[in-house]
Scaffold this motif. Structure first.
Motif, PDB file in Angstrom:
ATOM      1  N   SER A   4      15.727  -9.941  41.577  1.00 49.81           N
ATOM      2  CA  SER A   4      14.983 -10.800  40.791  1.00 49.81           C
ATOM      3  C   SER A   4      13.623 -10.198  40.743  1.00 49.81           C
ATOM      4  O   SER A   4      12.803 -10.452  39.872  1.00 49.81           O
ATOM      5  CB  SER A   4      14.955 -12.540  41.194  1.00 49.81           C
ATOM      6  OG  SER A   4      16.248 -12.803  40.841  1.00 49.81           O
ATOM      7  N   GLN A  67       9.238 -17.879  36.834  1.00 49.58           N
ATOM      8  CA  GLN A  67       9.710 -19.118  35.993  1.00 49.58           C
ATOM      9  C   GLN A  67      10.478 -18.447  34.597  1.00 49.58           C
ATOM     10  O   GLN A  67      10.076 -17.654  33.908  1.00 49.58           O
ATOM     11  CB  GLN A  67       8.347 -19.947  35.342  1.00 49.58           C
ATOM     12  CG  GLN A  67       7.809 -20.366  36.713  1.00 49.58           C
ATOM     13  CD  GLN A  67       8.557 -21.504  37.407  1.00 49.58           C
ATOM     14  OE1 GLN A  67       8.941 -22.467  36.838  1.00 49.58           O
ATOM     15  NE2 GLN A  67       8.649 -21.186  38.898  1.00 49.58           N
ATOM     16  N   ARG A  68      11.277 -19.404  34.393  1.00 44.99           N
ATOM     17  CA  ARG A  68      12.224 -19.031  33.235  1.00 44.99           C
ATOM     18  C   ARG A  68      11.446 -19.014  31.703  1.00 44.99           C
ATOM     19  O   ARG A  68      11.626 -18.133  30.999  1.00 44.99           O
ATOM     20  CB  ARG A  68      13.401 -20.261  33.023  1.00 44.99           C
ATOM     21  CG  ARG A  68      14.234 -19.856  31.719  1.00 44.99           C
ATOM     22  CD  ARG A  68      15.438 -21.225  31.742  1.00 44.99           C
ATOM     23  NE  ARG A  68      16.505 -20.795  32.715  1.00 44.99           N
ATOM     24  CZ  ARG A  68      16.840 -21.097  33.966  1.00 44.99           C
ATOM     25  NH1 ARG A  68      16.183 -22.076  34.352  1.00 44.99           N
ATOM     26  NH2 ARG A  68      17.616 -20.838  34.560  1.00 44.99           N
ATOM     27  N   ILE A 130      17.944 -14.876  36.855  1.00 46.24           N
ATOM     28  CA  ILE A 130      17.520 -16.230  37.253  1.00 46.24           C
ATOM     29  C   ILE A 130      18.723 -17.529  36.955  1.00 46.24           C
ATOM     30  O   ILE A 130      19.020 -18.087  37.740  1.00 46.24           O
ATOM     31  CB  ILE A 130      16.166 -16.542  36.097  1.00 46.24           C
ATOM     32  CG1 ILE A 130      15.044 -16.066  36.790  1.00 46.24           C
ATOM     33  CG2 ILE A 130      15.985 -18.170  36.441  1.00 46.24           C
ATOM     34  CD1 ILE A 130      13.923 -16.360  36.130  1.00 46.24           C
ATOM     35  N   ASN A 131      19.603 -17.049  35.747  1.00 47.56           N
ATOM     36  CA  ASN A 131      20.785 -17.806  35.580  1.00 47.56           C
ATOM     37  C   ASN A 131      21.823 -17.666  36.672  1.00 47.56           C
ATOM     38  O   ASN A 131      22.510 -18.750  36.881  1.00 47.56           O
ATOM     39  CB  ASN A 131      21.257 -17.757  34.023  1.00 47.56           C
ATOM     40  CG  ASN A 131      20.179 -18.110  32.941  1.00 47.56           C
ATOM     41  OD1 ASN A 131      19.383 -19.105  33.310  1.00 47.56           O
ATOM     42  ND2 ASN A 131      20.160 -17.668  31.883  1.00 47.56           N
ATOM     43  N   ASN A 133      21.179 -16.503  39.626  1.00 49.32           N
ATOM     44  CA  ASN A 133      20.450 -16.847  41.024  1.00 49.32           C
ATOM     45  C   ASN A 133      19.370 -17.536  40.923  1.00 49.32           C
ATOM     46  O   ASN A 133      18.251 -17.131  40.988  1.00 49.32           O
ATOM     47  CB  ASN A 133      20.203 -15.757  41.904  1.00 49.32           C
ATOM     48  CG  ASN A 133      21.603 -14.898  42.083  1.00 49.32           C
ATOM     49  OD1 ASN A 133      22.513 -15.211  42.393  1.00 49.32           O
ATOM     50  ND2 ASN A 133      21.523 -13.567  41.903  1.00 49.32           N
ATOM     51  N   PRO A 134      19.348 -19.037  40.378  1.00 50.16           N
ATOM     52  CA  PRO A 134      18.116 -19.863  40.531  1.00 50.16           C
ATOM     53  C   PRO A 134      17.256 -19.813  41.716  1.00 50.16           C
ATOM     54  O   PRO A 134      17.704 -19.691  42.818  1.00 50.16           O
ATOM     55  CB  PRO A 134      18.770 -21.364  40.203  1.00 50.16           C
ATOM     56  CG  PRO A 134      20.108 -21.189  39.842  1.00 50.16           C
ATOM     57  CD  PRO A 134      20.693 -19.692  40.405  1.00 50.16           C
ATOM     58  N   THR A 136      14.772 -20.998  44.542  1.00 44.25           N
ATOM     59  CA  THR A 136      14.687 -22.050  45.398  1.00 44.25           C
ATOM     60  C   THR A 136      13.184 -22.174  46.117  1.00 44.25           C
ATOM     61  O   THR A 136      12.574 -21.387  46.245  1.00 44.25           O
ATOM     62  CB  THR A 136      15.646 -21.875  46.530  1.00 44.25           C
ATOM     63  OG1 THR A 136      15.120 -20.642  47.237  1.00 44.25           O
ATOM     64  CG2 THR A 136      17.137 -21.807  46.172  1.00 44.25           C
TER      65      THR A 136
END
Length: 137
Positions: A4, A67-68, A130-131, A133-134, A136
């Motif tokens: 990521s 951030q998404r 991100i989808n 592994n969101p 934390t």
């Protein structure tokens, strides 16, 4: 460094390259009366350029935080600028004769298109990551 973070860094690197050529290219647009082609005065176009600059800062700040919405914004902006370059400038560059400021203008447009496409691609990969592994927090 995790996947990521690497993808996020690629988004920021490509975004930096794209912005680094987009701003000189924007000056080229003003020199060759492109705002007038869209019915805009230079002042109106400068105000829009200011809003666009703020949008770039917000989107890249969000992307830097993983951030998404940042990656959605970078994907959109990269795709938008690449498409605009392809549709507006490539047909003009294909005509015989010199184009605007010559080779410099052509290089700016080529890098803008390529960096926009790459930004779109790496932003999509960052979104997919991100989808999967969101983050934390």
């Amino acid at each position: 460094m995790n996947r990521s973070r690497r993808l996020g860094n690629l988004v920021l690197i490509n975004g930096t390259i794209m912005v680094g050529v987009a701003i000189p290219h924007l000056i080229d647009d003003f020199l060759y009366d492109i705002p007038a082609e869209f019915g805009l005065t230079n002042i109106q176009a400068q105000i829009l350029a200011g809003f666009f600059s703020v949008l770039l800062i917000v989107v890249f700040s969000l992307a830097a935080r993983g951030q998404r919405w940042g990656f959605i914004g970078t994907a959109f902006l990269g795709g938008f600028l690449a498409l605009a370059g392809i549709l507006k400038h490539i047909p003009l560059m294909a005509k015989p004769g010199p184009y605007w400021s010559g080779l410099f203008s052509e290089i700016l447009i080529a890098i803008l298109i390529l960096s926009g496409i790459l930004l779109l691609i790496v932003s999509v990969f960052a979104l997919r990551e991100i989808n999967r592994n969101p983050p934390t927090e």
